[in-house]
Design an enzyme around this catalytic site. Structure first.
Site, mmCIF file in Angstrom:
data_model
loop_
_atom_site.group_PDB
_atom_site.id
_atom_site.type_symbol
_atom_site.label_atom_id
_atom_site.label_comp_id
_atom_site.label_asym_id
_atom_site.label_seq_id
_atom_site.Cartn_x
_atom_site.Cartn_y
_atom_site.Cartn_z
ATOM 1 N N ASP A 82 0.831 -1.212 0.000
ATOM 2 C CA ASP A 82 0.000 0.000 0.000
ATOM 3 C C ASP A 82 0.861 1.256 0.000
ATOM 4 O O ASP A 82 0.589 2.217 -0.734
ATOM 5 C CB ASP A 82 -0.913 0.012 1.230
ATOM 6 N N VAL A 83 1.889 1.271 0.832
ATOM 7 C CA VAL A 83 2.750 2.453 0.918
ATOM 8 C C VAL A 83 3.467 2.689 -0.410
ATOM 9 O O VAL A 83 3.499 3.816 -0.932
ATOM 10 C CB VAL A 83 3.762 2.299 2.070
#
Length: 405
Positions: free
Chosen positions: A179-180
């Site tokens: 996600d990051v």
């Protein structure tokens, strides 16, 4: 000083982490990010606790998770599944430069909020869709979450101890790294599209997929396969191509020894009173050390246990080889380098009082990041944003009555 993205308006229709991570980057850079949330509920991560942050109003609290990726934004509650709410969102689109969303493929089309529709309303709009598997391919319709993509994208096959080791087996990384990284790739793509628009005057559509990002982020492990034909395996915290590059137990804890070249290895051997290892035909260069990994690591395990963590770290500083403690999170924020870089910042908030956040790692000499806005209360800026659209009190009251806001 003017911020780098001052004057850029971003509509954030994303939730959870990947999209909000990207839009927080844009907010840090000075964009006006309007976070559109569901009335009464908001972003899912507002409830992903404990721990929670208590608002100044005793009835208000939001999860600490929400605070990691939503600073610098204005929150508007808006139900665009209701026609009145959709009309408000269309007006916001007319004034926007960027729209970021992470709905399932085709999820916004039924409301007329897809790129093809909105680009006719605002041809300069940059529309970024973030999904698990992208807009095309046999998995396009599937929901995608970080841990699932860590598994499917190969990361878990190279993370964790080998199957032959007690406790071995696949593991996910301890933070939602896909996600990051997806948020970072989305930010880069949006900035590139903004630059392209300054030359062409045209917006465009950006398709970002978690799986694509994970495969791209396999980096050297992917190259080892596509170029060398080798399928990487789990080897714990060791490195497949560099030795010694792994944790070692010391007399009172653990350190990470990260020897990146032969000069550093020689420096380490001198400091460790085992200078002969650097001349040993098995270990005199990195390729040989990889070949004879087990023999060298066995020797070093015994050697490293003779000194404490602090002693090894001091020797590393004095002799120029990379070695550091394996810190818990509290020790990270107590570290003098982390404190010197001011990576913990206190941000004022009317809704929560002063809150401590993690600073952006981006540092600019001419357009520094300012920390003026904490993550918003749900709907904190709804009336202000509607007023900017020219809606009077009666119009706002009608929207409330229709449950559109």
């Amino acid at each position: 000083m003017a911020a780098a993205l001052q004057g850029v308006t971003v509509l954030d229709l994303s939730r959870i982490l990947a999209g909000p991570w990207s839009t927080q980057n844009l907010a840090d850079l000075g964009a006006d990010v309007i976070k559109v949330e569901r009335p009464g509920q908001g972003d899912d991560t507002r409830s992903w606790g404990p721990p929670f942050v208590q608002g100044t109003d005793p009835s208000t609290k939001d999860a600490a998770y929400f605070f990691c990726c939503n600073r610098g934004k204005r929150s508007v509650t808006l139900d665009f599944t209701i026609e009145q709410g959709r009309e408000v969102l269309i007006e916001l689109v007319r004034k926007a430069d960027v729209l970021v969303e992470n709905y399932k493929v085709g999820g916004l089309k039924k409301y007329g909020l897809d790129y093809d529709t909105l680009s006719k309303i605002n041809p300069k709009l940059i529309y970024c869709s973030i999904t698990g598997f992208g807009q095309t391919g046999p998995y396009a319709a599937r929901p995608g979450y970080d841990a699932l993509v860590q598994a499917m994208g190969g990361l878990m096959s190279i993370t964790g101890e080998s199957d032959s080791t007690p406790g071995g087996g696949p593991q996910k990384v301890g933070v939602a790294v896909v996600d990051v990284l997806t948020g970072l790739y989305a930010t880069s793509a949006i900035l590139a599209a903004l630059y392209h628009r300054t030359q062409s005057g045209q917006g465009q559509y950006i398709d970002i997929a978690l799986l694509d990002v994970q495969v791209a982020a396999l980096a050297n492990q992917a190259s080892n396969y596509v170029l060398g034909g080798q399928v990487p395996q789990r080897i714990g915290s060791a490195h497949p191509s560099i030795v010694p590059y792994q944790p070692f137990a010391c007399a009172d804890g653990h350190v990470m020894l990260a020897i990146g070249n032969d000069t550093q290895f020689a420096a380490f051997c001198r400091a460790a009173d085992c200078e002969g290892l650097a001349q040993d035909e098995r270990f005199r260069n990195n390729a040989l050390r990889v070949q004879h990994r087990e023999a060298l690591v066995d020797i070093l395990h015994e050697r490293m246990g003779l000194k404490t963590v602090d002693q090894w770290c001091q020797l590393a500083t004095d002799n120029g080889f990379p070695c550091g403690p394996i810190n818990t999170i509290d020790r990270v924020f107590a570290d003098p380098q982390v404190q010197a870089r001011e990576l913990r910042v206190s941000v004022p908030s009317e809704g929560y009082g002063t809150v401590d956040l993690v600073a952006s790692p981006m540092r600019f000499s001419g357009t520094p990041i300012s920390y003026d806005m904490a993550p918003p209360l749900l709907g904190e800026h709804t009336e202000a944003v509607l007023a900017e659209l020219g809606l009077d009190e009666k119009a706002v009251a009608n929207l409330r009555s229709a449950k559109a806001i």
